[in-house]
Design a protein around this motif. Structure first.
Motif, short mmCIF file in Angstrom:
data_model
loop_
_atom_site.label_atom_id
_atom_site.label_comp_id
_atom_site.label_asym_id
_atom_site.label_seq_id
_atom_site.Cartn_x
_atom_site.Cartn_y
_atom_site.Cartn_z
N GLU A 171 -37.23 -51.09 -1.37
CA GLU A 171 -37.84 -50.58 -0.14
C GLU A 171 -37.00 -49.43 0.40
O GLU A 171 -35.77 -49.52 0.47
CB GLU A 171 -37.92 -51.70 0.90
N GLN A 172 -37.67 -48.37 0.80
CA GLN A 172 -36.97 -47.22 1.38
C GLN A 172 -37.11 -47.27 2.89
O GLN A 172 -38.22 -47.33 3.42
CB GLN A 172 -37.50 -45.90 0.84
N ILE A 173 -35.97 -47.25 3.57
CA ILE A 173 -35.94 -47.35 5.02
C ILE A 173 -35.40 -46.05 5.57
O ILE A 173 -34.33 -45.58 5.18
CB ILE A 173 -35.05 -48.52 5.47
N THR A 174 -36.14 -45.43 6.50
CA THR A 174 -35.72 -44.18 7.13
C THR A 174 -35.50 -44.41 8.61
O THR A 174 -36.31 -45.08 9.28
CB THR A 174 -36.77 -43.08 6.94
N GLY A 175 -34.41 -43.89 9.12
CA GLY A 175 -34.13 -44.04 10.54
C GLY A 175 -32.89 -43.28 10.95
O GLY A 175 -32.18 -42.70 10.12
N LYS A 176 -32.62 -43.32 12.25
CA LYS A 176 -31.44 -42.64 12.80
C LYS A 176 -30.22 -43.52 12.57
O LYS A 176 -30.23 -44.71 12.90
CB LYS A 176 -31.63 -42.36 14.28
N ASP A 208 -17.04 -37.07 0.71
CA ASP A 208 -17.01 -38.42 0.16
C ASP A 208 -17.97 -39.28 0.97
O ASP A 208 -18.59 -38.82 1.95
CB ASP A 208 -15.60 -39.01 0.13
N ASN A 209 -18.15 -40.52 0.58
CA ASN A 209 -19.14 -41.39 1.22
C ASN A 209 -18.89 -41.55 2.71
O ASN A 209 -19.80 -41.41 3.53
CB ASN A 209 -19.13 -42.76 0.55
N ALA A 210 -17.64 -41.83 3.07
CA ALA A 210 -17.32 -42.09 4.46
C ALA A 210 -17.54 -40.85 5.33
O ALA A 210 -18.07 -40.93 6.44
CB ALA A 210 -15.88 -42.58 4.58
N LYS A 211 -17.13 -39.68 4.82
CA LYS A 211 -17.30 -38.46 5.62
C LYS A 211 -18.77 -38.10 5.79
O LYS A 211 -19.18 -37.63 6.86
CB LYS A 211 -16.54 -37.31 4.95
N LEU A 212 -19.56 -38.29 4.73
CA LEU A 212 -20.99 -38.01 4.85
C LEU A 212 -21.62 -38.89 5.91
O LEU A 212 -22.39 -38.42 6.77
CB LEU A 212 -21.68 -38.22 3.51
N LEU A 213 -21.35 -40.18 5.86
CA LEU A 213 -21.92 -41.09 6.85
C LEU A 213 -21.45 -40.74 8.26
O LEU A 213 -22.25 -40.77 9.21
CB LEU A 213 -21.53 -42.53 6.50
N SER A 257 -28.55 -49.87 -1.97
CA SER A 257 -28.20 -49.29 -3.26
C SER A 257 -27.98 -47.80 -3.19
O SER A 257 -26.99 -47.30 -3.71
CB SER A 257 -29.29 -49.61 -4.30
N ASN A 258 -28.87 -47.09 -2.52
CA ASN A 258 -28.73 -45.63 -2.46
C ASN A 258 -28.97 -45.13 -1.04
O ASN A 258 -29.67 -45.77 -0.24
CB ASN A 258 -29.72 -44.94 -3.39
N ILE A 259 -28.36 -44.00 -0.76
CA ILE A 259 -28.61 -43.31 0.51
C ILE A 259 -29.00 -41.88 0.19
O ILE A 259 -28.38 -41.24 -0.66
CB ILE A 259 -27.36 -43.31 1.42
N GLN A 260 -30.00 -41.39 0.88
CA GLN A 260 -30.43 -39.99 0.74
C GLN A 260 -30.12 -39.25 2.03
O GLN A 260 -30.52 -39.67 3.12
CB GLN A 260 -31.92 -39.90 0.42
N PHE A 261 -29.37 -38.15 1.88
CA PHE A 261 -29.07 -37.28 3.01
C PHE A 261 -29.88 -36.00 2.84
O PHE A 261 -30.01 -35.49 1.73
CB PHE A 261 -27.57 -36.94 3.05
N PRO A 262 -30.39 -35.45 3.91
CA PRO A 262 -31.23 -34.24 3.78
C PRO A 262 -30.45 -33.00 3.35
O PRO A 262 -31.03 -32.09 2.77
CB PRO A 262 -31.82 -34.07 5.18
N MET A 308 -21.81 -51.94 -2.79
CA MET A 308 -21.65 -50.73 -3.60
C MET A 308 -22.88 -49.86 -3.46
O MET A 308 -23.99 -50.35 -3.47
CB MET A 308 -21.44 -51.10 -5.08
N PHE A 309 -22.69 -48.53 -3.34
CA PHE A 309 -23.83 -47.62 -3.30
C PHE A 309 -23.41 -46.28 -3.83
O PHE A 309 -22.24 -45.95 -3.89
CB PHE A 309 -24.41 -47.49 -1.88
N ARG A 310 -24.43 -45.46 -4.16
CA ARG A 310 -24.17 -44.12 -4.68
C ARG A 310 -24.96 -43.13 -3.86
O ARG A 310 -26.18 -43.02 -4.03
CB ARG A 310 -24.58 -44.04 -6.15
N PRO A 311 -24.35 -42.41 -2.93
CA PRO A 311 -25.10 -41.46 -2.12
C PRO A 311 -25.72 -40.39 -3.00
O PRO A 311 -25.10 -39.88 -3.92
CB PRO A 311 -24.04 -40.87 -1.19
N ILE A 312 -26.97 -40.02 -2.71
CA ILE A 312 -27.66 -38.94 -3.41
C ILE A 312 -27.72 -37.76 -2.47
O ILE A 312 -28.37 -37.83 -1.43
CB ILE A 312 -29.08 -39.38 -3.82
N VAL A 313 -27.08 -36.70 -2.81
CA VAL A 313 -27.01 -35.52 -1.95
C VAL A 313 -27.65 -34.36 -2.68
O VAL A 313 -27.08 -33.84 -3.64
CB VAL A 313 -25.54 -35.18 -1.58
N ALA A 314 -28.81 -33.97 -2.23
CA ALA A 314 -29.52 -32.89 -2.92
C ALA A 314 -28.78 -31.58 -2.83
O ALA A 314 -28.87 -30.73 -3.72
CB ALA A 314 -30.93 -32.75 -2.33
#
Length: 500
Positions: A134-139, A110-115, A163-168, A1-7
């Protein structure tokens, strides 16, 4: 389970609100496409997106239009909108404003489309290990069955739990709500009073009627209450809306509804209303009936609301009728007379119990009754508690008509029908048939029973002998009314002559 954070989502919502203008003023006209009595709250899950009904939504609000030719975005529309029915009107400058183009955008985020959109781009993922995050950043290399990230060092990580994903940013083409995008030509521009009308699926309504029946000394009277159930699964919410319901069989073409229908509904929206009224007010609309709620109401998405159609009516005169039938119903047409002697020669019958009442002003009614289910209750003799005694479905019924509700079959009245004589003369093109019908009343009180006979062998007939008087109900049906004393039997005999 996760909750994407989209600024970018918050900014997108703010921009949409700016385009949308002031809070909407909704008006809904709801149509039902269901068979009478086919819908109930228990059956809604079976329909999903195919809920049999639709609505005309009118959304009036103040919008800011660009001067000249520009873009106007309208976000607050139902997900099940039919974009071919959209009409935009500027009430402030109708002559100087028109829509040149319209796009309906429904590629919702939605989550799938963002990813999927961020494959090959950098994202940040928060992973919890024990009591540390821990925050992991990568391609992002893949989002199938988990995440695969490649760090700047070339290291590749597979993440199954996060837990969370951050998209720019919010990728182009994805939106947070269904959106109508218009290219508008406006001479004046600026803030204008506007109205948007469209049809949407996923909204329907139906009627339910509750009857409390009383019997005493052979007389019958009843109370009648009517309720409307309104269901919204359109993907939109309508706050403080003016509500109208249309009863009648409105024809719809396989594609979009004709323009004339939309015009008729717009005209209905301009009807004067009594603001002090609370219930529904009935009026005519073309060949249909319109029920306008005298107050505003909320209709949230994925909601079921019940409203009183009209105040309960008390002391309505009614009739209880018991009908014995054992003969088969006549055919809709004959190619030749039925000359088989054994056809329906002997049969057991049933005694159906019916409730009848006149929909007339003199009987405290006299109003168009939308199609729906009628449930009948009656107080039992032991403790006076109301018990369910039967239900039936009525079609759309105009005023001054008689309604007939089948309650069920009588337990204590039984009978049978047998052929006592049969003669056919082929040369004379005639046939004679005699019957004896026996009906037994096992009640502790007398009962009035109608013996209903269908004359099913041919369409030309006459009764040549009988021991009871009868009434001709229609071209192929006759009724013998009987009064049967308690715990006794009555018999009817008659002979019918057919000729062709």
């Amino acid at each position: 389970m996760f909750r994407p954070i989209v600024a970018a989502i918050a900014a997108s919502l703010a921009a949409s609100a700016a385009h949308a203008g002031d809070a909407p003023d909704f008006s809904l006209t709801v149509y039902s496409a269901a068979e009478p009595g086919a819908l109930s709250t228990a059956s809604l899950a079976n329909y999903g997106a195919n809920l049999p009904g639709y609505a005309l939504v009118r959304d009036s609000r103040r919008m800011t239009l660009p001067q000249g030719i520009g873009e106007l975005r309208f976000t607050d529309v139902a997900k099940r909108i039919d974009p071919t029915t959209v009409a935009f009107e500027s009430l402030s400058d109708p002559a100087g404003t028109r829509v040149m183009e319209q796009n309906y955008q429904y590629d919702l985020v939605d989550n799938a489309k963002l990813l999927d959109r961020y494959i090959g781009q950098n994202i940040s993922v928060t992973q919890v290990r024990g009591d540390k995050a821990e925050q992991i950043t990568g391609k992002l290399l893949s989002a199938s069955g988990g995440l695969i990230l490649q760090r700047d060092t070339g290291e590749v990580l597979t993440l199954g739990n996060y837990s969370n994903i951050q998209f720019p940013a919010l990728p182009g083409g994805l939106i947070t709500r269904p959106t109508l995008v218009w290219k508008v030509a406006s001479k004046a521009g600026g803030a204008q009073d506007s109205r948007v009308s469209y049809q949407t699926q996923g909204i329907t309504w139906w009627s339910d009627y509750n009857v409390v029946m009383r019997e005493a000394g052979g007389a019958c009277d009843m109370d009648l209450a009517a309720w409307v159930t309104l269901v919204n699964q359109s993907g939109g919410s309508y706050a403080n809306a003016q509500l109208k319901l249309v009863a009648g069989e409105v024809n719809r073409a396989p594609a979009a509804a004709p323009a004339a229908l939309g015009y008729a509904m717009k005209q209905a929206a301009r009807m004067e209303m009594d603001a002090a009224a609370e219930g529904f007010k009935e009026s005519s609309l073309s060949e249909y009936h319109l029920y306008t709620l005298g107050r505003r109401t909320d209709l949230p998405e994925n909601s079921t609301k019940q409203l009183e159609l009209f105040p309960a009516v008390h002391g309505v005169a009614c009739r209880k009728q018991l009908v014995f039938t054992a003969a088969p119903a006549p055919w809709s047409y004959w190619s030749a007379p039925i000359n088989d002697q054994s056809y329906a020669a002997t049969s057991q019958g049933t005694v159906g119990a019916y409730l009848e009442f006149d929909n007339k002003e003199a009987n405290k009614l006299g109003m168009p009754l939308p199609a729906g289910r009628v449930r009948v209750n009656q107080a039992n003799q032991s403790d006076g508690a109301l018990e369910f005694v039967g239900e039936d479905v009525i079609k759309h019924t105009p005023r001054n008509e008689t309604l007939r509700i089948k309650l069920g079959n009588s337990f204590d009245i039984v009978g049978e029908r047998k052929q006592t004589n049969f003669r056919i003369d082929v040369n004379a093109h005639s046939m004679d048939e005699s019957f004896e019908i026996s009906v037994r009343n096992r009640k502790k009180e007398a009962a009035a029973v109608v013996v209903r006979e269908y004359l099913y062998r041919w369409n030309s007939w006459e009764i040549t002998a009988k021991d009871h008087e009868f009434a001709k109900r229609d071209a192929q049906t006759i009724d013998f009314p009987l009064e049967i004393a308690a715990n006794t039997e009555s018999k009817v005999t008659y002979t019918v002559h057919y000729h062709w």
